[in-house]
Design an enzyme around this catalytic site. Sequence first.
Site, PDB file in Angstrom:
ATOM      1  N   LYS A  22      31.019  73.578 -10.417  1.00 29.58           N
ATOM      2  CA  LYS A  22      30.865  72.114 -10.352  1.00 29.58           C
ATOM      3  C   LYS A  22      31.259  71.490 -11.701  1.00 29.58           C
ATOM      4  O   LYS A  22      32.005  70.524 -11.757  1.00 29.58           O
ATOM      5  CB  LYS A  22      29.419  71.752 -10.042  1.00 29.58           C
ATOM      6  CG  LYS A  22      29.074  70.275 -10.236  1.00 29.58           C
ATOM      7  CD  LYS A  22      27.652  69.937  -9.897  1.00 29.58           C
ATOM      8  CE  LYS A  22      26.678  70.203 -10.973  1.00 29.58           C
ATOM      9  NZ  LYS A  22      26.618  69.205 -12.066  1.00 29.58           N
ATOM     10  N   ASN A  23      30.771  72.094 -12.790  1.00 30.23           N
ATOM     11  CA  ASN A  23      30.959  71.468 -14.107  1.00 30.23           C
ATOM     12  C   ASN A  23      32.330  71.716 -14.720  1.00 30.23           C
ATOM     13  O   ASN A  23      32.608  71.231 -15.813  1.00 30.23           O
ATOM     14  CB  ASN A  23      29.832  71.893 -15.058  1.00 30.23           C
ATOM     15  CG  ASN A  23      28.500  71.295 -14.614  1.00 30.23           C
ATOM     16  OD1 ASN A  23      28.466  70.387 -13.771  1.00 30.23           O
ATOM     17  ND2 ASN A  23      27.407  71.810 -15.136  1.00 30.23           N
ATOM     18  N   CYS A 116      18.208  59.910 -16.133  1.00 32.13           N
ATOM     19  CA  CYS A 116      18.047  60.698 -14.902  1.00 32.13           C
ATOM     20  C   CYS A 116      16.763  61.508 -15.084  1.00 32.13           C
ATOM     21  O   CYS A 116      16.091  61.407 -16.105  1.00 32.13           O
ATOM     22  CB  CYS A 116      19.252  61.593 -14.679  1.00 32.13           C
ATOM     23  SG  CYS A 116      19.272  63.018 -15.764  1.00 32.13           S
ATOM     24  N   ARG A 121      19.986  60.756 -21.450  1.00 32.22           N
ATOM     25  CA  ARG A 121      21.412  61.043 -21.221  1.00 32.22           C
ATOM     26  C   ARG A 121      22.335  59.966 -21.829  1.00 32.22           C
ATOM     27  O   ARG A 121      23.107  59.346 -21.138  1.00 32.22           O
ATOM     28  CB  ARG A 121      21.723  61.220 -19.743  1.00 32.22           C
ATOM     29  CG  ARG A 121      20.795  62.107 -18.969  1.00 32.22           C
ATOM     30  CD  ARG A 121      20.866  63.588 -19.316  1.00 32.22           C
ATOM     31  NE  ARG A 121      22.111  64.231 -19.078  1.00 32.22           N
ATOM     32  CZ  ARG A 121      22.472  64.767 -17.906  1.00 32.22           C
ATOM     33  NH1 ARG A 121      21.652  64.687 -16.888  1.00 32.22           N
ATOM     34  NH2 ARG A 121      23.632  65.328 -17.744  1.00 32.22           N
ATOM     35  N   ASP A 306      20.882  75.052 -17.969  1.00 29.73           N
ATOM     36  CA  ASP A 306      20.994  74.961 -16.505  1.00 29.73           C
ATOM     37  C   ASP A 306      20.406  76.182 -15.802  1.00 29.73           C
ATOM     38  O   ASP A 306      20.333  76.203 -14.578  1.00 29.73           O
ATOM     39  CB  ASP A 306      22.457  74.792 -16.090  1.00 29.73           C
ATOM     40  CG  ASP A 306      22.978  73.428 -16.484  1.00 29.73           C
ATOM     41  OD1 ASP A 306      24.208  73.217 -16.412  1.00 29.73           O
ATOM     42  OD2 ASP A 306      22.167  72.572 -16.895  1.00 29.73           O
ATOM     43  N   ARG A 398      24.100  68.483  -4.351  1.00 37.04           N
ATOM     44  CA  ARG A 398      25.032  68.013  -5.385  1.00 37.04           C
ATOM     45  C   ARG A 398      25.720  69.199  -6.055  1.00 37.04           C
ATOM     46  O   ARG A 398      26.837  69.067  -6.547  1.00 37.04           O
ATOM     47  CB  ARG A 398      24.273  67.224  -6.458  1.00 37.04           C
ATOM     48  CG  ARG A 398      23.682  65.932  -5.970  1.00 37.04           C
ATOM     49  CD  ARG A 398      23.152  65.129  -7.131  1.00 37.04           C
ATOM     50  NE  ARG A 398      24.151  65.054  -8.207  1.00 37.04           N
ATOM     51  CZ  ARG A 398      23.873  64.579  -9.414  1.00 37.04           C
ATOM     52  NH1 ARG A 398      22.662  64.174  -9.710  1.00 37.04           N
ATOM     53  NH2 ARG A 398      24.811  64.524 -10.338  1.00 37.04           N
TER      54      ARG A 398
END
Length: 435
Positions: A22-23, A116, A121, A306, A398
């Site tokens: 994803k990243n 978030c 952030r 993460d 997500r």
Amino acid sequence: MDKIVVAGGQPLSGSIATSGAKNAALPIVIATLLAPGEHRLTNLPELVDVSSTLSLLGRIGCPSLLGESSTRIDTSRIAFSEAPYDVVRKMRASVLVLGPLLARHGECKVSLPGGCAIGVRPIDQHLKGLEALGARFELSGGYVHGYADGLVGAEIQLDMPTVTGTENILMAATLAEGTSVIHNAAREPEIVDLASFLRSLGADIQGDGTATITVHGVPRLTPASRPYRILPDRIEAGTYLCAAAVAGGEVTVTDVNPQDLLPVVMKLREAGCSVEIGDHEVTCRRDGPLQAIHVDTQPHPGFPTDMQAQLMAVAAIARGTSQFRENIFENRYMHAAEMLRMGARIDVQGRVATVTGVERLTGAQVMASDLRASAALVLSGLAAEGITEVLRIYHLDRGYENLVGKLRGVGAHVGRVSDDVTDRAALQRAAVAAG
Ligand code: EPZ
């Protein structure tokens, strides 16, 4: 809305194919804005964040087409240079359009991301770096209005190795006139993948993967002649290795770059798992008791933030007391309160969490708060006695492609049902039916 139902106590066995990262996918999709024409990407993961990013490009005037083997994105024209609040508030990575739109189009209007679940952030480093390249910004109405009539190479010193900050500045620098040097750059594998993609467009970049990235600007970039394959997702793979640690048994994750997983591999070995590394796969086996661990999250190549929540699921049932220090985000222990509901013993004091392992967790209804916390709660359910229901799993969608299907594929009793199903027998059936 749906929820995930887990019937715990089932050891795992089998292999899981890793999806694209994803990243890496998010910055690479956005980087196509730098080179007018048709781009082709493969191994793009089917995630909500990826489709949100493709639809954002569509709003900018760059349509995409998802095919069987590759995704095509046509960035021939930019009709609109805004990333609106309703998109950015759901996906902070949308701020990555700043660099490419300023470099190619000279103007952009991007909503400030807002906070978030895991923290404030801010994007001050993004703006500071782009200003050094000659961009000017005005803040009004919750939006950043950026302008640039030609970017010029510069030396940029980041205050911290921000991942998307490095990516935004790197993308802009590829079309700046002259040379840029980014000091204290992030070193994540996803940065290296973005730089490789940019080089396939004709960019001149050295030092990606180190703390100092040098970019020699070029007058233009053009779409690569061959499709670009997105890097495998080290965090997804690490999550499934932790599933084997928590549930017991053995899981092999395939199509990974093992060196990207080393911090996680070392930590799982510390926890008492046996972890074997192949050329493109990693196997985690746990058949004895888990041992307490010490986790200190750091920028890459340190232990990834993460993966912190997932390792907490391991520590929750390990023998002894484990210590976590979350150095990257100020509020990334939301999963701890939910694990307490399952009988875990966790004491959070600011950035430090102390976890005293227990023999067994018990199933409960728990609430997902952010992407990685949701995954950690599913993992805890695998080791819990009885049924665990994880609510608000839109967070999961997500960043995890087909998590239920992949876990079922290695024997987990996991299902996905509408969150209004409450009958215990129905929940049990949903978890075990396809197991
Ligand atoms: C990226 O977020 C990842 N997201 C995150 O993954 C990941 O947790 C994070 O890097 C750290 O590895 C994507 O790549 C899309 P940062 P990013 O900027 O870039 C502070 C997931 O679960 N900071 O490296 O937003 C910031 O507050 C997600 O996949 C500033 O102060 O993270 C944080 O404390 C979650 N000013 C620290 O730096 C800035 O301008 C690191 O943040 C930028 C960041």
